[in-house]
Write a protein that holds these residues in place. Structure first.
Motif, short mmCIF file in Angstrom:
data_model
loop_
_atom_site.label_atom_id
_atom_site.label_comp_id
_atom_site.label_asym_id
_atom_site.label_seq_id
_atom_site.Cartn_x
_atom_site.Cartn_y
_atom_site.Cartn_z
N ALA A 107 12.24 52.90 -1.89
CA ALA A 107 11.39 52.08 -0.98
C ALA A 107 11.62 52.76 0.67
CB ALA A 107 11.43 50.77 -0.80
N VAL A 108 12.76 53.12 0.65
CA VAL A 108 13.27 53.59 2.14
C VAL A 108 13.38 55.13 2.20
CG1 VAL A 108 14.60 51.40 2.57
CG2 VAL A 108 15.70 53.46 1.75
N GLY A 110 8.99 49.13 2.46
CA GLY A 110 8.52 50.09 1.56
C GLY A 110 6.93 50.31 1.44
N LEU A 119 14.99 49.95 -4.67
CA LEU A 119 15.34 49.81 -2.96
C LEU A 119 15.34 51.11 -2.50
CD1 LEU A 119 17.57 47.20 -1.40
CD2 LEU A 119 17.73 49.69 -0.59
N GLN A 146 14.46 41.76 -1.75
CA GLN A 146 13.32 41.86 -2.37
C GLN A 146 12.05 42.03 -1.38
OE1 GLN A 146 13.15 39.27 -5.78
NE2 GLN A 146 12.98 41.02 -6.96
N LEU A 155 18.03 45.86 6.45
CA LEU A 155 18.39 45.74 4.83
C LEU A 155 19.61 46.72 4.54
CD1 LEU A 155 16.90 45.77 2.11
CD2 LEU A 155 15.85 47.80 2.71
N THR A 190 23.46 46.60 1.87
CA THR A 190 23.91 47.56 0.97
C THR A 190 25.39 47.80 1.36
OG1 THR A 190 23.20 49.56 2.32
CG2 THR A 190 21.65 48.72 0.73
N SER A 223 18.41 54.47 6.95
CA SER A 223 17.60 54.79 5.67
C SER A 223 18.70 55.50 4.94
CB SER A 223 16.39 55.30 5.95
OG SER A 223 15.63 54.50 6.94
N THR A 282 21.41 53.34 3.45
CA THR A 282 21.07 52.50 2.42
C THR A 282 21.03 53.10 1.18
OG1 THR A 282 19.59 51.46 3.99
CG2 THR A 282 19.26 51.06 1.85
N LYS A 338 12.98 44.76 1.11
CA LYS A 338 12.23 46.04 0.40
C LYS A 338 10.92 46.30 0.49
CE LYS A 338 10.92 47.85 -3.57
NZ LYS A 338 9.90 47.30 -4.65
N MET A 361 19.98 46.26 -6.66
CA MET A 361 19.19 46.91 -5.83
C MET A 361 18.38 48.01 -6.47
SD MET A 361 21.53 46.56 -2.44
CE MET A 361 23.05 47.15 -2.90
#
Length: 341
Positions: free
Chosen positions: A246-247, A206, A243, A199, A222, A226, A262, A265, A202, A238
């Motif tokens: 955020a990316v 993010g 999540l 978290q 991060l 994943t 990214s 992810t 993230k 996630m």
């Protein structure tokens, strides 16, 4: 090129007491190395000024410098890197009293915030030394003693500080996380048991960091969680914290490594082990990801304008998964199919 690969390894190497370096491969096949600009006097000039002003040299400060230098050398040696000559001429003391040992060493602190930063930097430095070169089992043991909890506390502290204080600390936390769980699935699974570390990462990628501030190490730390998510339950955890959302912005990064990690992810969260095979209905994330612009970002920023072939392939693969049981939109179909051939 093997030499360029070695330079890229050095570029991504992060440690609290090392300065930054940027590697550029030029069109004419030369390699340009840009070092962090070290302002201030050399250690030699500092000592000379102390002598001229008839001041006593702070012994505690010298001990701080020596211990941090020893940690830095230990870290480099574990990476099988030889530093070369170290002398007062190539050590620098910045205007804020910070000693620059090749890259960076923190001095004795003069405030509570400075003390907190010093303690955290020293803790992270020691942790990086412990991790470097450690076996999978040794790194798992480090995780099992509760280091993720301490890293969460450090990220929470850094979140409340200004950028000058927080950005180096946040970077080194990500370096620690990356080194702990890289090729270490069991350590990553421990992270899901102590979910707040995910978290906090993230929130960092993010919310805290601007697009241009996100570095490879941030994105990779991060992404590795994943990669090693061992169940659809963890992937849903996630998803539930947003999540992927955020990316998504980081796919636009000018750094190809950040963009690639990214995309990975997001794609890793789209791959289900069981449910999607038993029920070939619409992917459970399709509607939400379409609404949030994630599908569009994968297609336009990842596949069409991706900065590397791996980014394009991974984007196409992720889109293939999310449309696995749903007809591909006409504007995407030929592009995705051609990329996956």
């Amino acid at each position: 090129m093997k030499i360029l690969a070695l330079f890229e390894l050095l570029e991504h190497l992060s440690f609290p007491f090392l300065s930054a370096m940027n590697i550029k491969s030029e069109i004419n096949n030369t390699i340009c190395v840009e070092y962090q600009n070290l302002l201030g006097n050399t250690a030699e000039q500092f000592i000379q000024k102390q002598i001229e002003q008839n001041k006593e040299i702070d012994e505690q400060k010298l001990l701080d410098y020596a211990s941090q230098g020893a940690l830095t050398l230990a870290f480099l040696h574990k990476h099988k890197i030889v530093h070369g000559q170290i002398s007062p001429q190539n050590l620098s003391i910045a205007e804020d009293g910070t000693l620059k040992f090749e890259r960076r060493i923190e001095t004795k602190c003069k405030s509570i915030i400075g003390l907190c930063r010093y303690i955290r930097k020293s803790y992270l430095a020691q942790l990086l030394v412990d991790i470097t070169g450690a076996s999978v089992q040794d790194r798992l043991a480090i995780v099992e003693r509760g280091e993720f909890i301490e890293l969460v506390n450090i990220l929470k502290w850094a979140h409340k500080q200004n950028k000058e204080l927080s950005r180096p600390i946040q970077l080194w936390v990500c370096e620690v996380v990356q080194d702990l769980i890289n090729e270490n699935k069991q350590a990553a699974i421990k992270g899901f048991e102590q979910f707040e570390i995910i978290q906090q990462l993230k929130e960092l990628l993010g919310s805290d960091l601007e697009l241009e501030e996100v570095k490879f190490v941030h994105a990779n730390a991060l992404k590795l969680f994943t990669t090693y998510a061992n169940s659809d339950k963890n992937k849903k955890l996630m998803h539930d914290i947003g999540l992927a959302q955020a990316v998504t912005q980081n796919i636009k990064s000018q750094c190809s490594g950040v963009s690639e990690k990214s995309v990975m992810t997001i794609t890793n969260q789209l791959i289900f082990q069981v449910d999607i095979y038993r029920n070939l209905g619409q992917h459970p994330y399709l509607e939400q990801f379409s609404k949030d612009g994630i599908i569009s970002a994968l297609f336009n920023d990842g596949l069409i304008n991706g900065k590397s072939e791996r980014t394009k392939v991974t984007s196409a693969y992720g889109l293939g998964w999310v449309y696995r049981a749903t007809p591909l939109p006409e504007e995407m179909k030929s592009v995705i199919i051609n990329q996956l051939k």
